[in-house]
Design a protein around this motif. Structure first.
Motif, mmCIF file in Angstrom:
data_model
loop_
_atom_site.group_PDB
_atom_site.id
_atom_site.type_symbol
_atom_site.label_atom_id
_atom_site.label_comp_id
_atom_site.label_asym_id
_atom_site.label_seq_id
_atom_site.Cartn_x
_atom_site.Cartn_y
_atom_site.Cartn_z
ATOM 1 N N LYS A 1 -2.992 -3.066 -5.165
ATOM 2 C CA LYS A 1 -1.623 -2.898 -5.657
ATOM 3 C C LYS A 1 -1.289 -1.420 -5.692
ATOM 4 O O LYS A 1 -2.168 -0.582 -5.775
ATOM 5 C CB LYS A 1 -1.456 -3.485 -7.058
ATOM 6 C CG LYS A 1 -1.483 -4.988 -7.112
ATOM 7 C CD LYS A 1 -1.074 -5.451 -8.484
ATOM 8 C CE LYS A 1 -1.159 -6.942 -8.554
ATOM 9 N NZ LYS A 1 0.116 -7.583 -8.445
ATOM 10 N N LEU A 2 -0.025 -1.148 -5.661
ATOM 11 C CA LEU A 2 0.461 0.221 -5.784
ATOM 12 C C LEU A 2 1.112 0.350 -7.153
ATOM 13 O O LEU A 2 2.009 -0.411 -7.502
ATOM 14 C CB LEU A 2 1.480 0.543 -4.686
ATOM 15 C CG LEU A 2 2.024 1.962 -4.681
ATOM 16 C CD1 LEU A 2 0.939 2.947 -4.262
ATOM 17 C CD2 LEU A 2 3.210 2.069 -3.746
ATOM 18 N N GLU B 1 -3.001 3.826 -5.813
ATOM 19 C CA GLU B 1 -3.414 2.473 -5.445
ATOM 20 C C GLU B 1 -4.544 2.022 -6.351
ATOM 21 O O GLU B 1 -5.457 2.785 -6.655
ATOM 22 C CB GLU B 1 -3.848 2.430 -3.985
ATOM 23 C CG GLU B 1 -2.696 2.633 -3.035
ATOM 24 C CD GLU B 1 -3.107 2.586 -1.587
ATOM 25 O OE1 GLU B 1 -2.633 1.683 -0.880
ATOM 26 O OE2 GLU B 1 -3.910 3.446 -1.188
ATOM 27 N N ASN C 1 0.841 -1.194 0.000
ATOM 28 C CA ASN C 1 0.000 0.000 0.000
ATOM 29 C C ASN C 1 0.876 1.245 0.000
ATOM 30 O O ASN C 1 2.088 1.189 0.201
ATOM 31 C CB ASN C 1 -0.987 -0.006 1.182
ATOM 32 C CG ASN C 1 -0.301 0.030 2.520
ATOM 33 O OD1 ASN C 1 0.745 0.663 2.684
ATOM 34 N ND2 ASN C 1 -0.874 -0.655 3.494
ATOM 35 N N LYS C 2 0.246 2.358 -0.239
ATOM 36 C CA LYS C 2 0.966 3.614 -0.426
ATOM 37 C C LYS C 2 1.731 4.041 0.818
ATOM 38 O O LYS C 2 2.895 4.430 0.741
ATOM 39 C CB LYS C 2 -0.032 4.693 -0.846
ATOM 40 C CG LYS C 2 0.568 6.007 -1.224
ATOM 41 C CD LYS C 2 -0.535 6.939 -1.691
ATOM 42 C CE LYS C 2 -0.041 8.269 -2.111
ATOM 43 N NZ LYS C 2 -1.117 9.144 -2.601
#
Length: 182
Positions: A93-94, A89, A21-22
């Motif tokens: 997924k990023l 995101e 994640n971010k």
């Protein structure tokens, strides 16, 4: 100008998909990048003497990043290539997207100065040669060959630095995520 630099492969885009994640990625990236203004030439003058273990130098926050590889002793690359990017995101997924630019504004000065010097040399050898008998025309091909090397070597070094940074970003970003997940 940007389109020309893109055509001669001194600017390129990248997109990397990561399983994180971010927030975690930004935190991990900030740990692996020394905070510095990478646009300032004076700030990078003595960085080879730094004892930091981080690979990257620059800034990273939740809005994006602007980084480059840290200069090291005996590193063959010029260190001109810089990556500017952001993240979003999507479906757990990023997606990291950005642009790598190997051209910097110092090259305008270098190219202008080199063109001026080589033009003066060629003109002086052309007009100072009295005739073909004195042999001063033989220097002109050597000046042109020397100019080709002086313009070609920085070009190929910047192009190689761009490719290397693109490869290193993908490798290091995946490494940062895998190290952060374990």
């Amino acid at each position: 100008m940007e389109e020309f630099l893109r055509k001669i492969k001194l600017i390129d885009n990248f997109s990397i998909s990561l399983n994180t994640n971010k927030n975690d990625f930004v935190t991990a990236l900030r740990k692996h990048a020394d905070e510095d203004d990478i646009d300032n030439l004076l700030s990078s003058a003595f960085e080879i003497f730094s004892s930091s273990k981080n690979i990257f130098k620059g800034r990273a926050n939740h809005f994006g990043f602007k980084i480059r590889k840290r200069k090291r002793f005996f590193d063959r690359q010029f260190g001109f290539a810089k990556a500017i990017g952001n993240y979003r995101e999507k479906d757990d997924k990023l997606i990291v997207t950005g642009q790598i630019k190997s051209w910097n504004n110092f090259m305008y000065f270098f190219l202008g100065f080199a063109i001026l010097i080589y033009t003066v040399f060629i003109i002086s050898f052309t007009f100072n040669a009295g005739s073909f008998d004195d042999g001063s025309y033989i220097a002109i091909p050597f000046i042109i060959i020397h100019a080709a090397f002086m313009f070609g070597i920085p070009y190929f070094a910047m192009r190689s630095g761009l490719k290397k940074l693109k490869r290193d970003l993908e490798r290091e970003f995946h490494f940062i995520v895998s190290k952060n997940n374990h």
